[in-house]
Design a protein around this motif. Structure first.
Motif, PDB file in Angstrom:
ATOM      1  N   SER A  42       6.450  49.289  44.909  1.00 29.05           N
ATOM      2  CA  SER A  42       6.914  50.652  44.639  1.00 29.05           C
ATOM      3  C   SER A  42       8.294  50.906  45.236  1.00 29.05           C
ATOM      4  O   SER A  42       8.796  52.019  45.174  1.00 29.05           O
ATOM      5  CB  SER A  42       5.911  51.665  45.195  1.00 29.05           C
ATOM      6  N   VAL A  43       8.904  49.862  45.791  1.00 29.42           N
ATOM      7  CA  VAL A  43      10.227  50.019  46.394  1.00 29.42           C
ATOM      8  C   VAL A  43      11.301  49.798  45.335  1.00 29.42           C
ATOM      9  O   VAL A  43      11.245  48.838  44.580  1.00 29.42           O
ATOM     10  CB  VAL A  43      10.401  49.025  47.555  1.00 29.42           C
ATOM     11  N   ASP A  44      12.256  50.686  45.313  1.00 25.80           N
ATOM     12  CA  ASP A  44      13.378  50.536  44.386  1.00 25.80           C
ATOM     13  C   ASP A  44      14.681  50.484  45.188  1.00 25.80           C
ATOM     14  O   ASP A  44      14.672  50.491  46.417  1.00 25.80           O
ATOM     15  CB  ASP A  44      13.398  51.681  43.375  1.00 25.80           C
ATOM     16  N   GLU A  45      15.808  50.440  44.475  1.00 27.70           N
ATOM     17  CA  GLU A  45      17.102  50.350  45.152  1.00 27.70           C
ATOM     18  C   GLU A  45      17.360  51.563  46.033  1.00 27.70           C
ATOM     19  O   GLU A  45      17.956  51.450  47.097  1.00 27.70           O
ATOM     20  CB  GLU A  45      18.235  50.219  44.127  1.00 27.70           C
ATOM     21  N   ARG A  46      16.919  52.706  45.574  1.00 27.23           N
ATOM     22  CA  ARG A  46      17.153  53.911  46.358  1.00 27.23           C
ATOM     23  C   ARG A  46      16.413  53.845  47.691  1.00 27.23           C
ATOM     24  O   ARG A  46      16.952  54.180  48.743  1.00 27.23           O
ATOM     25  CB  ARG A  46      16.695  55.133  45.555  1.00 27.23           C
ATOM     26  N   SER A  47      15.158  53.376  47.639  1.00 23.86           N
ATOM     27  CA  SER A  47      14.375  53.281  48.871  1.00 23.86           C
ATOM     28  C   SER A  47      14.983  52.262  49.826  1.00 23.86           C
ATOM     29  O   SER A  47      15.079  52.513  51.030  1.00 23.86           O
ATOM     30  CB  SER A  47      12.934  52.878  48.536  1.00 23.86           C
ATOM     31  N   LEU A  48      15.401  51.118  49.275  1.00 17.12           N
ATOM     32  CA  LEU A  48      16.001  50.100  50.139  1.00 17.12           C
ATOM     33  C   LEU A  48      17.317  50.586  50.716  1.00 17.12           C
ATOM     34  O   LEU A  48      17.625  50.343  51.880  1.00 17.12           O
ATOM     35  CB  LEU A  48      16.237  48.816  49.335  1.00 17.12           C
ATOM     36  N   THR A  49      18.092  51.259  49.894  1.00 17.59           N
ATOM     37  CA  THR A  49      19.354  51.797  50.407  1.00 17.59           C
ATOM     38  C   THR A  49      19.104  52.805  51.510  1.00 17.59           C
ATOM     39  O   THR A  49      19.781  52.809  52.540  1.00 17.59           O
ATOM     40  CB  THR A  49      20.134  52.463  49.262  1.00 17.59           C
ATOM     41  N   ASP A  50      18.106  53.639  51.315  1.00 21.41           N
ATOM     42  CA  ASP A  50      17.781  54.631  52.333  1.00 21.41           C
ATOM     43  C   ASP A  50      17.235  53.980  53.592  1.00 21.41           C
ATOM     44  O   ASP A  50      17.404  54.481  54.689  1.00 21.41           O
ATOM     45  CB  ASP A  50      16.765  55.625  51.761  1.00 21.41           C
ATOM     46  N   ALA A  51      16.585  52.819  53.417  1.00 26.56           N
ATOM     47  CA  ALA A  51      15.998  52.141  54.568  1.00 26.56           C
ATOM     48  C   ALA A  51      17.039  51.367  55.361  1.00 26.56           C
ATOM     49  O   ALA A  51      16.933  51.225  56.575  1.00 26.56           O
ATOM     50  CB  ALA A  51      14.883  51.206  54.105  1.00 26.56           C
ATOM     51  N   TYR A  98       7.290  47.899  55.917  1.00 32.58           N
ATOM     52  CA  TYR A  98       7.945  48.974  55.184  1.00 32.58           C
ATOM     53  C   TYR A  98       7.093  49.315  53.964  1.00 32.58           C
ATOM     54  O   TYR A  98       6.872  48.460  53.108  1.00 32.58           O
ATOM     55  CB  TYR A  98       9.356  48.543  54.768  1.00 32.58           C
ATOM     56  N   LEU A  99       6.601  50.520  53.925  1.00 36.56           N
ATOM     57  CA  LEU A  99       5.692  50.981  52.857  1.00 36.56           C
ATOM     58  C   LEU A  99       4.444  50.105  52.778  1.00 36.56           C
ATOM     59  O   LEU A  99       3.960  49.770  51.713  1.00 36.56           O
ATOM     60  CB  LEU A  99       6.421  51.008  51.509  1.00 36.56           C
TER      61      LEU A  99
END
Length: 130
Positions: A42-51, A98-99
């Motif tokens: 369920s991780v996308d680029e936005r989540s990784l960038t935010d992380a 993470y998640l």
DNA sequence: TCTGAGCGG
């Protein structure tokens, strides 16, 4: 002295310098490119960038998706502007969940044109590797 | 749908 060696090297094709650097850097290529595996689906680029944002300036985040199903393959790449930031992010996020999934972070392998991609083995199956 | 290694879009 060793002008014979230089002559021999001069006969070789010079665009293999990046390949030589990749080969000479034995274990850790230490680039600003991070290979992040163990991602949740369920991780996308936005989540990784935010992380990974608080650890440095991120140039780009790319998550690899499956061509057929379109689902995430569970790994991606994070491009930092400095390798020190990438090292910090790797040291901070590697092994931490993470998640719901523990992250496996390594330095990304450099894609060299014309050379087969050799993947370093992380875990030796027979335990012979130290 | 369930799936979990792994270096790419």
């Amino acid at each position: 002295m060793n002008h014979r060696l230089m002559k021999f090297v001069g006969r070789l094709q010079t665009p293999t310098l990046s390949t030589l650097r990749t080969l000479c850097s034995s274990s850790s290529p230490s680039n600003n490119k991070l290979f992040v595996a163990g991602l949740s689906w369920s991780v996308d680029e936005r989540s990784l960038t935010d992380a990974f944002s608080p650890y440095g300036d991120i140039n780009e985040v790319r998550i690899v998706y499956d061509k057929e199903t379109g689902r995430s393959r569970g790994f991606g790449f994070v491009y930092f502007s400095k390798e020190d930031e990438a090292r910090c992010a790797k040291d901070a996020m590697d092994g931490k969940a993470y998640l719901g999934r523990p992250l496996r972070i390594s330095y990304a392998l450099e894609k060299v044109r014309g050379a087969p991609l050799v993947v370093p083995r992380l875990r030796s199956a027979s335990g012979r590797n130290k």
